[in-house]
Enzyme design. Structure first.
Site, PDB file in Angstrom:
ATOM      1  N   ARG A  54       0.852  -1.190   0.000  1.00 18.29           N
ATOM      2  CA  ARG A  54       0.000   0.000   0.000  1.00 18.29           C
ATOM      3  C   ARG A  54       0.883   1.234   0.000  1.00 18.29           C
ATOM      4  O   ARG A  54       1.866   1.294   0.736  1.00 18.29           O
ATOM      5  CB  ARG A  54      -0.954   0.040   1.181  1.00 18.29           C
ATOM      6  CG  ARG A  54      -1.965   1.185   1.073  1.00 18.29           C
ATOM      7  CD  ARG A  54      -3.110   1.083   2.052  1.00 18.29           C
ATOM      8  NE  ARG A  54      -3.959  -0.073   1.790  1.00 18.29           N
ATOM      9  CZ  ARG A  54      -5.156  -0.251   2.347  1.00 18.29           C
ATOM     10  NH1 ARG A  54      -5.631   0.656   3.184  1.00 18.29           N
ATOM     11  NH2 ARG A  54      -5.874  -1.313   2.083  1.00 18.29           N
ATOM     12  N   SER A 157      -8.819   0.753  -0.679  1.00 19.55           N
ATOM     13  CA  SER A 157      -9.958   0.829   0.221  1.00 19.55           C
ATOM     14  C   SER A 157     -10.392   2.281   0.427  1.00 19.55           C
ATOM     15  O   SER A 157     -10.804   2.941  -0.513  1.00 19.55           O
ATOM     16  CB  SER A 157      -9.616   0.142   1.544  1.00 19.55           C
ATOM     17  OG  SER A 157     -10.741   0.022   2.375  1.00 19.55           O
ATOM     18  N   ASP A 316     -17.521   1.874   2.252  1.00 15.40           N
ATOM     19  CA  ASP A 316     -16.310   2.570   1.834  1.00 15.40           C
ATOM     20  C   ASP A 316     -16.092   2.262   0.347  1.00 15.40           C
ATOM     21  O   ASP A 316     -16.843   1.480  -0.246  1.00 15.40           O
ATOM     22  CB  ASP A 316     -15.123   2.174   2.719  1.00 15.40           C
ATOM     23  CG  ASP A 316     -14.741   0.717   2.603  1.00 15.40           C
ATOM     24  OD1 ASP A 316     -15.572  -0.087   2.136  1.00 15.40           O
ATOM     25  OD2 ASP A 316     -13.613   0.349   2.987  1.00 15.40           O
ATOM     26  N   ASP A 320     -16.150  -3.058   1.429  1.00 13.95           N
ATOM     27  CA  ASP A 320     -16.000  -4.135   2.411  1.00 13.95           C
ATOM     28  C   ASP A 320     -16.299  -3.664   3.835  1.00 13.95           C
ATOM     29  O   ASP A 320     -16.279  -4.465   4.770  1.00 13.95           O
ATOM     30  CB  ASP A 320     -14.609  -4.780   2.330  1.00 13.95           C
ATOM     31  CG  ASP A 320     -13.467  -3.842   2.680  1.00 13.95           C
ATOM     32  OD1 ASP A 320     -13.710  -2.631   2.835  1.00 13.95           O
ATOM     33  OD2 ASP A 320     -12.317  -4.324   2.788  1.00 13.95           O
ATOM     34  N   ARG A 321     -16.624  -2.375   4.020  1.00 10.99           N
ATOM     35  CA  ARG A 321     -16.993  -1.857   5.334  1.00 10.99           C
ATOM     36  C   ARG A 321     -18.392  -1.248   5.287  1.00 10.99           C
ATOM     37  O   ARG A 321     -18.893  -0.889   4.221  1.00 10.99           O
ATOM     38  CB  ARG A 321     -15.985  -0.798   5.807  1.00 10.99           C
ATOM     39  CG  ARG A 321     -14.568  -1.318   5.992  1.00 10.99           C
ATOM     40  CD  ARG A 321     -13.610  -0.182   6.308  1.00 10.99           C
ATOM     41  NE  ARG A 321     -12.231  -0.604   6.218  1.00 10.99           N
ATOM     42  CZ  ARG A 321     -11.447  -0.863   7.269  1.00 10.99           C
ATOM     43  NH1 ARG A 321     -11.930  -0.718   8.497  1.00 10.99           N
ATOM     44  NH2 ARG A 321     -10.201  -1.242   7.104  1.00 10.99           N
ATOM     45  N   THR A 390      -5.512  -7.262  16.221  1.00 11.93           N
ATOM     46  CA  THR A 390      -6.232  -6.357  15.337  1.00 11.93           C
ATOM     47  C   THR A 390      -5.996  -6.728  13.870  1.00 11.93           C
ATOM     48  O   THR A 390      -4.882  -7.032  13.465  1.00 11.93           O
ATOM     49  CB  THR A 390      -5.763  -4.919  15.572  1.00 11.93           C
ATOM     50  OG1 THR A 390      -5.898  -4.611  16.955  1.00 11.93           O
ATOM     51  CG2 THR A 390      -6.582  -3.932  14.758  1.00 11.93           C
ATOM     52  N   GLU A 414     -14.493  -6.219  13.667  1.00 11.79           N
ATOM     53  CA  GLU A 414     -13.648  -5.303  14.404  1.00 11.79           C
ATOM     54  C   GLU A 414     -14.299  -3.925  14.416  1.00 11.79           C
ATOM     55  O   GLU A 414     -15.149  -3.616  13.570  1.00 11.79           O
ATOM     56  CB  GLU A 414     -12.237  -5.231  13.843  1.00 11.79           C
ATOM     57  CG  GLU A 414     -12.096  -4.694  12.446  1.00 11.79           C
ATOM     58  CD  GLU A 414     -10.645  -4.677  11.989  1.00 11.79           C
ATOM     59  OE1 GLU A 414      -9.766  -5.078  12.771  1.00 11.79           O
ATOM     60  OE2 GLU A 414     -10.396  -4.260  10.849  1.00 11.79           O
ATOM     61  N   LYS A 428     -14.157  -9.238   5.753  1.00  9.15           N
ATOM     62  CA  LYS A 428     -15.237  -8.277   5.979  1.00  9.15           C
ATOM     63  C   LYS A 428     -15.996  -8.024   4.676  1.00  9.15           C
ATOM     64  O   LYS A 428     -15.411  -8.050   3.593  1.00  9.15           O
ATOM     65  CB  LYS A 428     -14.696  -6.980   6.574  1.00  9.15           C
ATOM     66  CG  LYS A 428     -13.563  -6.314   5.817  1.00  9.15           C
ATOM     67  CD  LYS A 428     -13.042  -5.144   6.618  1.00  9.15           C
ATOM     68  CE  LYS A 428     -11.870  -4.453   5.931  1.00  9.15           C
ATOM     69  NZ  LYS A 428     -10.629  -5.290   5.962  1.00  9.15           N
TER      70      LYS A 428
END
Length: 602
Positions: A54, A157, A316, A320-321, A390, A414, A428
């Site tokens: 990333r 993302s 998003d 995926d969120r 996490t 999460e 997710k």
């Protein structure tokens, strides 16, 4: 003046870069004698970790582009060839997806996906490469549905528009955990030389017999399984009078969200015209992250006001969120935290499972920085609760392990608004979660109750768990290390903060836990990440950690008790003290706005 070493780096880049627009950037720097600029682009390499790659798009080894993804994929393919039977790998193949991101330098997500496919084709590996951009959940679903040995997704993302990323999934459909990322990182460096002519290989990808595009059939399978396993009221969903607004935040989510709603029999949602078409410029939200709260959803609120809608759902950009907000009778918008959405979904899926007669071997998984309210739910209702480090790489690998033990994992989540519902995918999935949440809201609406009132019922039943999450921006990763090193002071951790005494300290960086018999952590420790947990005598738990994907130092603080107002007031005081005394924003020149108690404004 460009020194010989830097000049050699530039010439090496020009030998493999086949894109005129990125070549010209390096060529101009050479011609201008811009040694500093060349060193910035070429002097280091994007590191491959459990989040894959990333970084900002651009020319050079330190940027996301076609060359760095090609080289990275050569390392991934080398790893796959070491790990699996070659014939089986070639037969089962890999899946590669991409979003809509594009940079002025000419680099875009689709180009990088094709470069990745070219590297796979160079070793005779079949690739499921889609002809259009997709939401991220389609990649782990395809891994599961087709039995692929790996999946790769080109997306950043919710990062700013200049960024991009390259995420990898293993054969179980979950993101990679250590030590696999370390092995791949080593193999990338061992396989930097082109296996084939990059330009020719990429040009031949779309016509290659190794390239398969089964997107239509895969989407049919995805939505069929979603409807059969996670929809419980399709016959009545369409009769609901609840109006819902949806925003894709300029991302790829709209067509996937539309079909998800149709699968559940929901009435069509009200869109946000200015945000529901993919736009790599993200013109209305420079930081396209619905987790940022009300500011990021302002246009959705405007759409709701104009249509009489009272519920806003937001994905998003790679979908995926899921973020959720609800209009209250007072006229204020109530943002539900990721912890609250996790609790609402956990309770809903548990109640539906019980209604169907399935009560045994049910489980919920959450990250260690997420609310312990779902643990209270699990303990009270006889479910198993598991806590992980996490990140969904840990969460969904734990979910997979539980499935091998015969457990049905209702939800893995999460607090950063990531929710994995049921067995549909092993990551997710905001596309699935939004329709489940809408179905729950529809059922509440039929009972003349809103989601906020239901959340209060859950607080009254399972305890008032009040949490606050936030971050301070830390542009230099070394500064994050310095802040945590000062907190440790050679093992002399703080004993109190803001007048509140600390009972236990857990340091997941060095593996120390004062609450265990041997003073060792039960969760895996890693020196590559910074993570401290303070458990206070009053029951408050505060987690401080450096983000692995963004320039942020994050905090997660939770307190529970019988009286919500008292708990909230104490928590706000503690959060402000923790940030002021532990992170010391003035000392490190970090921006920070103290929290206020907003619960009275609803």
């Amino acid at each position: 003046m460009v020194d010989a070493e830097t000049k050699a780096l530039a010439q090496g880049w020009l030998e493999v870069d086949y894109l005129d627009s990125t070549r010209s950037i390096v060529e101009k720097m050479l011609a201008d004698g811009d040694a500093a600029g060349l060193k910035t682009l070429l002097g280091s390499r994007l590191a491959f970790g459990t989040a894959g790659l990333r970084g900002p798009m651009g020319a050079g080894y330190a940027r996301m582009n076609h060359v760095t993804v090609f080289q990275c994929t050569q390392g991934i393919v080398a790893y796959l060839l070491k790990t699996y039977d070659e014939a089986d790998l070639k037969e089962k193949g890999v899946v590669i997806g991409y979003d809509h991101r594009k940079h002025a330098c000419g680099v875009d997500s689709e180009m990088m996906a094709r470069a990745a496919a070219a590297a796979c084709h160079a070793k005779g590996i079949k690739t499921y490469l889609f002809s259009q951009h997709v939401c991220t959940p389609m990649i782990p679903f395809t891994v599961k549905n087709k039995g692929c040995k790996a999946g790769m997704m080109v997306t950043a993302s919710h990062n700013p528009k200049a960024d991009n990323g390259y995420k990898m999934y293993g054969a179980n459909g979950a993101q990679l955990c250590e030590p696999h990322d370390t092995l791949i990182a080593e193999l990338i460096l061992q396989n930097l030389a082109p296996w084939v002519d990059y330009k020719v290989a990429v040009e031949q990808v779309m016509s290659s017999p190794l390239k398969v595009d089964d997107l239509a059939a895969l989407m049919d399978a995805y939505y069929k399984e979603m409807g059969e396993t996670l929809c419980f009221h399709k016959a009545t969903n369409g009769s609901s009078t609840l109006k819902i607004v949806y925003t894709a935040m300029h991302g790829v989510g709209t067509p996937f969200a539309t079909r998800s709603f149709a699968t559940f029999g929901h009435n069509a949602f009200i869109g946000v015209p200015s945000q529901n078409t993919p736009d790599p410029e993200f013109p209305t939200v420079p930081y396209p992250n619905p987790e940022e709260g009300k500011g990021a959803l302002e246009m959705a609120f405007q759409a709701a006001k104009g249509s009489g809608a009272t519920l806003v759902l937001a994905n998003d950009p790679d979908a995926d969120r899921l973020a959720v907000a609800e209009l209250q009778p007072s006229g204020a918008w109530r943002m539900f935290s990721g912890n609250e959405i996790g609790m609402l979904l956990s309770h809903w899926l548990w109640s539906k499972s019980v209604e169907k007669g399935v009560k045994d071997k049910l489980a919920v998984v959450a990250s260690t920085v997420s609310s312990k309210m779902t643990r209270a739910l699990a303990e009270k209702e006889g479910m198993r609760f598991e806590e992980t480090l996490t990140g969904f790489k840990w969460i969904c690998n734990k979910k997979f392990d539980l499935q091998q033990e015969g457990y049905k994992v209702l939800l893995a989540f999460e607090e950063s608004i990531g929710f994995c519902c049921g067995d549909l995918v092993n990551d997710k999935d905001g596309v699935c979660a939004m329709s489940i949440f809408a179905e729950m809201a529809n059922q509440l609406h039929e009972k003349k109750m809103n989601v906020n009132a239901h959340m209060e019922e859950l607080y009254n039943k399972y305890g008032h768990f009040v949490s606050r999450q936030g971050y301070v921006t830390v542009p230099d990763p070394k500064l994050t290390v310095d802040i945590f090193s000062k907190l440790r002071e050679g093992g002399k951790y703080p004993t109190s903060v803001g007048g509140f005494k600390i009972a236990h300290v857990r340091d997941l960086t060095v593996g120390y836990d004062s609450s265990t018999k041997d003073n060792k952590t039960t969760l895996p420790a890693s020196t590559s990440s910074q993570h401290l947990t303070f458990t206070f005598e009053n029951g408050c738990v505060a987690n401080l950690r450096g983000s692995g994907t963004e320039p942020k130092l994050k905090f997660y603080v939770e307190l529970h008790g019988a009286n919500k107002d008292e708990v909230t007031a104490t928590l706000i005081k503690m959060v402000n003290s923790i940030v002021d005394e532990c992170l010391e924003p003035p000392k490190w020149n970090l921006k920070w706005t103290p929290l206020e108690n907003e619960s009275s404004k609803l």
